[in-house]
Design a protein around this motif. Structure first.
Motif, PDB file in Angstrom:
ATOM      1  N   MET B   1       0.839  -1.211   0.000  1.00  0.00           N
ATOM      2  CA  MET B   1       0.000   0.000   0.000  1.00  0.00           C
ATOM      3  C   MET B   1       0.874   1.261   0.000  1.00  0.00           C
ATOM      4  SD  MET B   1      -2.902   1.145   2.690  1.00  0.00           S
ATOM      5  CE  MET B   1      -1.711   1.899   3.759  1.00  0.00           C
ATOM      6  N   LYS B   3       2.526   4.685   0.795  1.00  0.00           N
ATOM      7  CA  LYS B   3       2.734   5.415   2.045  1.00  0.00           C
ATOM      8  C   LYS B   3       2.508   6.908   1.838  1.00  0.00           C
ATOM      9  CE  LYS B   3       6.267   2.717   2.235  1.00  0.00           C
ATOM     10  NZ  LYS B   3       7.707   2.633   2.103  1.00  0.00           N
ATOM     11  N   LYS B  10      -6.321   9.887  -3.009  1.00  0.00           N
ATOM     12  CA  LYS B  10      -6.957   9.556  -1.733  1.00  0.00           C
ATOM     13  C   LYS B  10      -8.281   8.798  -1.858  1.00  0.00           C
ATOM     14  CE  LYS B  10      -4.666  12.689   1.372  1.00  0.00           C
ATOM     15  NZ  LYS B  10      -4.535  14.113   1.678  1.00  0.00           N
ATOM     16  N   VAL B  13      -7.661   5.143  -2.812  1.00  0.00           N
ATOM     17  CA  VAL B  13      -6.966   4.366  -1.788  1.00  0.00           C
ATOM     18  C   VAL B  13      -7.885   4.124  -0.585  1.00  0.00           C
ATOM     19  CG1 VAL B  13      -5.012   4.352  -0.201  1.00  0.00           C
ATOM     20  CG2 VAL B  13      -4.703   5.129  -2.546  1.00  0.00           C
ATOM     21  N   GLU B  14      -8.678   5.132  -0.220  1.00  0.00           N
ATOM     22  CA  GLU B  14      -9.604   4.967   0.896  1.00  0.00           C
ATOM     23  C   GLU B  14     -10.612   3.857   0.599  1.00  0.00           C
ATOM     24  OE1 GLU B  14     -11.096   8.897   1.630  1.00  0.00           O
ATOM     25  OE2 GLU B  14      -9.191   9.503   2.551  1.00  0.00           O
ATOM     26  N   GLU B  16     -10.271   1.416  -1.539  1.00  0.00           N
ATOM     27  CA  GLU B  16      -9.577   0.113  -1.573  1.00  0.00           C
ATOM     28  C   GLU B  16      -9.281  -0.415  -0.172  1.00  0.00           C
ATOM     29  OE1 GLU B  16      -7.337   0.298  -5.940  1.00  0.00           O
ATOM     30  OE2 GLU B  16      -6.173   0.713  -4.117  1.00  0.00           O
ATOM     31  N   ASN B  17      -8.929   0.513   0.709  1.00  0.00           N
ATOM     32  CA  ASN B  17      -8.689   0.109   2.101  1.00  0.00           C
ATOM     33  C   ASN B  17      -9.950  -0.455   2.725  1.00  0.00           C
ATOM     34  OD1 ASN B  17      -6.081   0.887   1.854  1.00  0.00           O
ATOM     35  ND2 ASN B  17      -6.276   2.786   3.034  1.00  0.00           N
ATOM     36  N   ARG B  18     -11.086   0.191   2.406  1.00  0.00           N
ATOM     37  CA  ARG B  18     -12.354  -0.265   2.985  1.00  0.00           C
ATOM     38  C   ARG B  18     -12.694  -1.672   2.481  1.00  0.00           C
ATOM     39  NH1 ARG B  18     -16.450   4.005   1.979  1.00  0.00           N
ATOM     40  NH2 ARG B  18     -17.930   2.421   1.346  1.00  0.00           N
ATOM     41  N   ALA B  20     -10.591  -3.907   1.530  1.00  0.00           N
ATOM     42  CA  ALA B  20      -9.685  -4.842   2.192  1.00  0.00           C
ATOM     43  C   ALA B  20     -10.167  -5.162   3.601  1.00  0.00           C
ATOM     44  CB  ALA B  20      -8.281  -4.242   2.221  1.00  0.00           C
ATOM     45  N   GLU B  21     -10.647  -4.131   4.305  1.00  0.00           N
ATOM     46  CA  GLU B  21     -11.159  -4.320   5.668  1.00  0.00           C
ATOM     47  C   GLU B  21     -12.349  -5.270   5.674  1.00  0.00           C
ATOM     48  OE1 GLU B  21     -12.229  -0.670   7.697  1.00  0.00           O
ATOM     49  OE2 GLU B  21     -10.176   0.074   7.383  1.00  0.00           O
ATOM     50  N   ARG B 274       1.858   2.097  -8.097  1.00  0.00           N
ATOM     51  CA  ARG B 274       0.835   1.235  -7.484  1.00  0.00           C
ATOM     52  C   ARG B 274       1.009  -0.210  -7.939  1.00  0.00           C
ATOM     53  NH1 ARG B 274      -3.852   3.719  -5.801  1.00  0.00           N
ATOM     54  NH2 ARG B 274      -4.065   1.797  -4.646  1.00  0.00           N
TER      55      ARG B 274
END
Lengths: 293, 317
Positions: B1, B3, B10, B13-14, B16-18, B20-21, B274
């Motif tokens: 991911m 840094k 943003k 990435v936000e 994608e993070n969600r 993943a969670e 990426r």
């Protein structure tokens, strides 16, 4: 040695006025009688200064010359025939304010772009010669300048005549973007071909020679001469000072600095330039016939 | 991911993070949210497409300068085998901002030279932020001449804010070193392929860019001066760099349209940083094709074609 395709133009006409590059270094303002030397402060009589090749009689400060002035003091009288005068400068990127800037520079200098090129003779020795106009957008190199230098080098190969270039330039012309960068590559490639053909190339660096001109054809001369005190370098002094955040040595990026560091062959005062060039030409004169004046 | 996140990165990435969670959570709890995840993933893809297919020149500049963007060393690792790093200009020193050596590209020995920026402050200090010294340019020249001796193709990676400007660089003849490379590369009798993989900054970039094919990665930039420098000159205001980036036509697509480069290497959606492997894969394909074509041409013809190509730039009349 002069072909019928050479176009004759009256080159020694005086430009009407100049763009301000560095106001303290501009002696030629029309109608000005007295000029203060930016180096020593001496008040000089304009006509006398001109007679002294625009060199201060007190401190020998070399004032900048326009391209026609440079050719006039270097070449034998009436020997110059301009080449490629008809190249049009275009605005390939539709860059902000460029067209206006060009129009103003053309009006102020009476030139089409930042270099004059042609054929001429020095004490009888024929040369293909180019002189930058430092007052034309800082003598910057865009497509037309690169093209004219390349054509001159090609002509030198074709006619087997020496090439002589007087640089006075701030570098690559920003307003033509990568086209300008490519002129660095193009002119260097032309010099490579000149070398293969065994043609002499004399490069004279005058105030100022910086950036993309220093980083291309100007530093590739078989013999590199500089005028005393001329600013010669890659990055601008201010840029360097800002990057380093330290004071620079007083002679930094001068002709003398370059001589000391082995980057140029000699520093020749303006009064000695013509005989020096003639001597170099005579030392390379195999198969070249001197023309009569 | 990633840094370091750029503003326009943003939202992606936000999201994608969600995703993943949620995946993590459903995995732990044994709940099936497959349909929901699919919807979110499609939304993330659409969002990416929307953002990355409409990047402004300034946004591309930021991608081109991204600290995590794969550098020459990364591409060397991913594209070449039997890598042998070579050092020094044989006069003065070895420039840490220039990597050079010999490796095999799909079995063929090639010489690689490249400007290298670091991926963090420590690396950047060691590599002088990718700003080449005269000895770096001379190292490139030495390796290219060596390559010609063995009829080895050359691949150069360009990624620099510009040639270094400092007292030692001026004393060492920075301008002379660049000019000598421009002159020598124009005539070297072996195929030379240049790839601008990041920031193609002015004469320092040009010094590695004369050859038979000049390629740019999709988000790379190439310009005569930095957009900040251009803005400072034009509008006396470096903060107008985004406008200057527009004016200078410094992106790959604009430069291809102007006929100043020969090809664009596509980057994975979101930019090379990426998905470095994906980026290297696309570059591999392009290099294979160009190299195969150039190897068909005899060296003399190659040099003549190189000259014709350069000769035609900016000769409108």
């Amino acid at each position: 040695m002069v072909g019928s395709d050479y176009m004759f133009k009256d080159l020694f006409r005086k430009p009407q006025r100049y763009i301000t590059v560095r106001s303290d270094a501009m002696p030629q303002e029309k109608g000005t009688l007295w000029i203060k030397c930016p180096e020593c402060g001496e008040i000089l009589y304009a006509r006398e200064l001109e007679k002294n090749l625009n060199v201060c009689r007190k401190c020998s400060h070399h004032f900048r010359l326009s391209a026609p002035e440079r050719l006039a003091i270097t070449l034998d009288e009436d020997s110059f025939l301009e080449l490629d005068a008809d190249l049009d400068t275009v605005d390939p990127l539709s860059f902000p304010e460029y067209k206006d800037k060009l129009a103003r520079a053309q009006e102020a200098t009476g030139l089409q772009d930042a270099i004059l090129t042609g054929a001429g003779a020095i004490l009888g020795w024929p040369v293909l010669v180019g002189a930058f106009e430092p007052h034309f957008i800082m003598g910057s190199m865009g497509s037309v300048v690169g093209e004219k230098i390349t054509r001159l080098a090609e002509r030198a190969i074709e006619k087997k005549l020496p090439l002589l270039l007087f640089s006075a330039s701030g570098g690559a012309r920003m307003q033509e973007g990568v086209f300008s960068l490519m002129q660095m590559a193009k002119t260097c490639a032309a010099i490579a071909r000149l070398n293969e053909a065994g043609i002499l190339y004399i490069s004279v660096l005058t105030d100022p020679t910086t950036g993309g001109v220093t980083a291309s054809f100007a530093t590739l001369g078989d013999i590199i001469i500089a005028e005393p005190g001329a600013l010669i370098g890659f990055a601008g002094r201010r840029v360097t000072e800002q990057t380093l955040k330290e004071k620079l040595p007083p002679d930094f990026q001068t002709a003398e600095f370059c001589l000391k560091h082995g980057l140029i062959d000699l520093v020749a005062p303006r009064q000695d330039m013509k005989p020096t060039l003639a001597r170099i030409l005579s030392l390379h004169s195999d198969n070249i016939e001197r023309v009569d004046n | 991911m990633a840094k370091m996140l750029l503003d326009f990165e943003k939202p992606v990435v936000e999201l994608e993070n969600r995703i993943a969670e949620i995946k993590n959570y459903t995995g732990e709890k044994g709940i099936d949210l497959g349909v929901e995840i699919e919807i979110l993933e499609k939304r993330a893809l659409d969002l990416k497409k929307e953002i990355y297919q409409n990047l402004t020149p300034w946004q591309r500049t930021q991608l081109a300068r991204h600290v995590e963007r794969p550098n020459a060393l990364d591409y060397i690792r991913m594209l070449f085998t039997d890598w042998l790093a070579l050092s020094g200009d044989r006069f003065f020193g070895d420039d840490p901002a220039i990597v050079g050596g010999i490796g095999k590209f799909e079995g063929i020995p090639v010489t690689v030279i490249g400007q290298v920026k670091g991926h963090n402050t420590k690396e950047n200090l060691a590599r002088n932020f990718g700003m080449t010294h005269p000895e770096g340019f001379r190292k490139c020249l030495r390796l290219v001449q060596q390559a010609a001796k063995f009829h080895r193709p050359v691949i150069s990676f360009i990624d620099t804010p510009g040639a270094y400007s400092g007292i030692d660089a001026e004393e060492g003849g920075q301008a002379w070193a660049i000019a000598s490379n421009l002159r020598a590369f124009a005539q070297v009798k072996t195929p030379v392929i240049s790839v601008i993989n990041g920031e193609g900054g002015s004469g320092g970039a040009m010094a590695l860019g004369v050859g038979d094919a000049l390629l740019m990665l999709e988000n790379a930039i190439f310009s005569v001066i930095s957009p900040e420098g251009c803005a400072a000159i034009l509008w006396k205001d470096a903060s107008k760099a985004p406008e200057a980036a527009e004016a200078m036509k410094m992106t790959a697509s604009e430069l291809l349209r102007l006929g100043l480069i020969d090809g664009i290497v596509p980057e994975p959606l979101g930019g090379a940083h990426r998905d470095p492997q994906g980026s290297a894969g696309a570059l591999r394909q392009e290099l294979r094709q160009v190299l195969q074509a150039l190897q068909q041409v005899d060296p003399e013809t190659l040099v003549e074609l190189r000259w014709k190509r350069l000769r035609s730039i900016g000769s409108s009349k």
